[in-house]
Design a protein around this motif. Structure first.
Motif, PDB file in Angstrom:
ATOM      1  N   SER A 176      50.731  33.238  34.118  1.00  0.00           N
ATOM      2  CA  SER A 176      49.593  32.684  34.860  1.00  0.00           C
ATOM      3  C   SER A 176      49.171  33.600  36.004  1.00  0.00           C
ATOM      4  O   SER A 176      47.980  33.847  36.203  1.00  0.00           O
ATOM      5  CB  SER A 176      49.951  31.304  35.414  1.00  0.00           C
ATOM      6  N   ILE A 177      50.141  34.124  36.743  1.00  0.00           N
ATOM      7  CA  ILE A 177      49.816  35.025  37.857  1.00  0.00           C
ATOM      8  C   ILE A 177      49.220  36.324  37.335  1.00  0.00           C
ATOM      9  O   ILE A 177      48.211  36.823  37.861  1.00  0.00           O
ATOM     10  CB  ILE A 177      51.074  35.293  38.702  1.00  0.00           C
ATOM     11  N   CYS A 178      49.805  36.878  36.286  1.00  0.00           N
ATOM     12  CA  CYS A 178      49.298  38.141  35.731  1.00  0.00           C
ATOM     13  C   CYS A 178      47.887  37.981  35.177  1.00  0.00           C
ATOM     14  O   CYS A 178      47.051  38.880  35.343  1.00  0.00           O
ATOM     15  CB  CYS A 178      50.241  38.653  34.643  1.00  0.00           C
ATOM     16  N   LEU A 179      47.608  36.861  34.528  1.00  0.00           N
ATOM     17  CA  LEU A 179      46.263  36.639  34.001  1.00  0.00           C
ATOM     18  C   LEU A 179      45.228  36.644  35.118  1.00  0.00           C
ATOM     19  O   LEU A 179      44.119  37.170  34.948  1.00  0.00           O
ATOM     20  CB  LEU A 179      46.203  35.322  33.229  1.00  0.00           C
ATOM     21  N   GLN A 180      45.576  36.052  36.262  1.00  0.00           N
ATOM     22  CA  GLN A 180      44.636  36.024  37.379  1.00  0.00           C
ATOM     23  C   GLN A 180      44.424  37.413  37.978  1.00  0.00           C
ATOM     24  O   GLN A 180      43.298  37.788  38.334  1.00  0.00           O
ATOM     25  CB  GLN A 180      45.133  35.063  38.468  1.00  0.00           C
ATOM     26  N   ILE A 181      45.508  38.180  38.079  1.00  0.00           N
ATOM     27  CA  ILE A 181      45.382  39.555  38.581  1.00  0.00           C
ATOM     28  C   ILE A 181      44.545  40.393  37.629  1.00  0.00           C
ATOM     29  O   ILE A 181      43.617  41.101  38.030  1.00  0.00           O
ATOM     30  CB  ILE A 181      46.775  40.179  38.771  1.00  0.00           C
ATOM     31  N   PHE A 182      44.868  40.300  36.351  1.00  0.00           N
ATOM     32  CA  PHE A 182      44.136  41.080  35.348  1.00  0.00           C
ATOM     33  C   PHE A 182      42.675  40.678  35.295  1.00  0.00           C
ATOM     34  O   PHE A 182      41.798  41.518  35.065  1.00  0.00           O
ATOM     35  CB  PHE A 182      44.776  40.904  33.973  1.00  0.00           C
ATOM     36  N   GLN A 183      42.408  39.383  35.469  1.00  0.00           N
ATOM     37  CA  GLN A 183      41.016  38.919  35.433  1.00  0.00           C
ATOM     38  C   GLN A 183      40.171  39.651  36.466  1.00  0.00           C
ATOM     39  O   GLN A 183      39.031  40.025  36.209  1.00  0.00           O
ATOM     40  CB  GLN A 183      40.968  37.407  35.681  1.00  0.00           C
ATOM     41  N   GLN A 184      40.723  39.883  37.646  1.00  0.00           N
ATOM     42  CA  GLN A 184      39.989  40.587  38.693  1.00  0.00           C
ATOM     43  C   GLN A 184      39.954  42.095  38.449  1.00  0.00           C
ATOM     44  O   GLN A 184      38.963  42.755  38.763  1.00  0.00           O
ATOM     45  CB  GLN A 184      40.601  40.291  40.063  1.00  0.00           C
ATOM     46  N   PHE A 185      41.031  42.645  37.873  1.00  0.00           N
ATOM     47  CA  PHE A 185      41.088  44.085  37.662  1.00  0.00           C
ATOM     48  C   PHE A 185      40.393  44.527  36.370  1.00  0.00           C
ATOM     49  O   PHE A 185      40.473  45.697  36.000  1.00  0.00           O
ATOM     50  CB  PHE A 185      42.541  44.577  37.693  1.00  0.00           C
ATOM     51  N   THR A 186      39.742  43.588  35.690  1.00  0.00           N
ATOM     52  CA  THR A 186      38.803  44.028  34.655  1.00  0.00           C
ATOM     53  C   THR A 186      37.614  44.739  35.307  1.00  0.00           C
ATOM     54  O   THR A 186      36.938  45.538  34.674  1.00  0.00           O
ATOM     55  CB  THR A 186      38.254  42.833  33.854  1.00  0.00           C
ATOM     56  N   GLY A 187      37.360  44.395  36.580  1.00  0.00           N
ATOM     57  CA  GLY A 187      36.214  44.949  37.290  1.00  0.00           C
ATOM     58  C   GLY A 187      35.004  44.042  37.252  1.00  0.00           C
ATOM     59  O   GLY A 187      33.939  44.412  37.749  1.00  0.00           O
TER      60      GLY A 187
END
Length: 296
Positions: A74-85
């Protein structure tokens, strides 16, 4: 649209059962599934609600190894969601389109276009996610977003050498199309699924606590990207797209190796059918782990 949508949304069966509206919960579950016989799933929801009531300290339960897969994902998905750009592009789309040669009005119009692409592509996800599954949408979008960002980066790196340079009309339009393609991929994958997957992988006893971590992480990294992007764009210029493309590769690897498919798995069967079957997460599934029941 949000207001109208909130009127149409019905209560969840789980919420109704937790508030002792059992028969109403059964009725809603029948409506959602479109079938009359929902006894097995209904019984599993009741069992999950009973187990959730026994846990008096969900945050403590969340820190146990058995909750590690859900929390990390869950935490990684949120981080990755933002780092898609995506937020960087949506926040600064007018600046980006001005950079590639559009005027002020055209830049704002381009932002409207990307917003509409975002909305309608999310609708695609609503109809596809329970048919195709979560992983395939995330992986397909990684490929789509990676290609889009690399194309944008190459064009800008090649053509925008000094301040004041503009792309040709054809190149500028191609950049806009690539941005829309990127937004499209995000909107039917990492955008909605970044919220859907955490909502379905946590058991009821830790769902609120786990979602609190997920939302907090999302807000934190939204703030970080929002504050940092303009400076990064000035310093890295076209390289900013290669930066986010590299993160998309990391996201794809995470999805391929560490994110199991959760399509159609009931909440009380998640441990046996998902986590205990996964090559990595099964090591965190402690057989004798029980709810934290407070003895009176």
């Amino acid at each position: 649209m949000l207001c109208l949508g909130s009127i149409l949304i019905c209560e969840t069966p789980t919420s109704l059962i937790e508030r002792h509206k059992v028969e109403e919960g059964r009725k809603v579950l029948r409506k959602i599934r479109g079938v009359e016989n929902v006894d097995d799933e209904f019984d599993s929801i009741i069992h999950a609600c009973e187990m959730a009531k026994q846990v008096k300290d969900p945050f403590r339960k969340l820190m146990k190894p058995v909750s590690r897969p859900q929390l990390v994902i869950s935490i990684c998905l949120q981080i990755f969601q933002q780092f898609t750009g995506i937020n960087a592009i949506m926040f600064y789309a007018p600046v980006l389109f001005q950079t590639v040669g559009f005027g002020n009005d055209a830049a704002l119009l381009s932002s409207v276009i990307t917003g509409l692409v975002n909305v309608f592509s999310t609708v695609v996800s609503i109809y596809v996610v329970d048919r195709a599954g979560r992983r395939i949408l995330l992986l397909e979008a990684c490929v789509q977003m990676f290609i889009s960002q690399v194309i944008i980066g190459i064009i800008l790196f090649k053509e925008l050498k000094t301040t004041g340079d503009n792309l040709s009309k054809g190149e500028a339009i191609f950049v806009v199309i690539s941005v829309c393609t990127f937004v499209m991929g995000f909107a039917w994958s990492w955008g909605p699924l970044g919220w859907l997957i955490p909502s379905e992988i946590f058991p009821l006893e830790t769902r609120s606590a786990g979602f609190a971590f997920a939302v907090s992480t999302n807000m934190l990294f939204t703030f970080i990207i929002g504050q940092a992007f303009l400076s990064m764009l000035c310093q890295m210029q076209a390289g900013i797209f290669f930066f986010f493309a590299a993160w998309v590769i990391i996201m794809g690897a995470f999805t391929w190796f560490l994110l199991p498919e959760t399509k159609g798995v009931p909440v009380d069967a998640m441990v046996d059918k998902v986590w205990k079957q996964h090559w990595f997460w099964r090591s965190f599934m402690i057989e004798d782990d029980r709810p934290d029941v407070k003895v009176v």
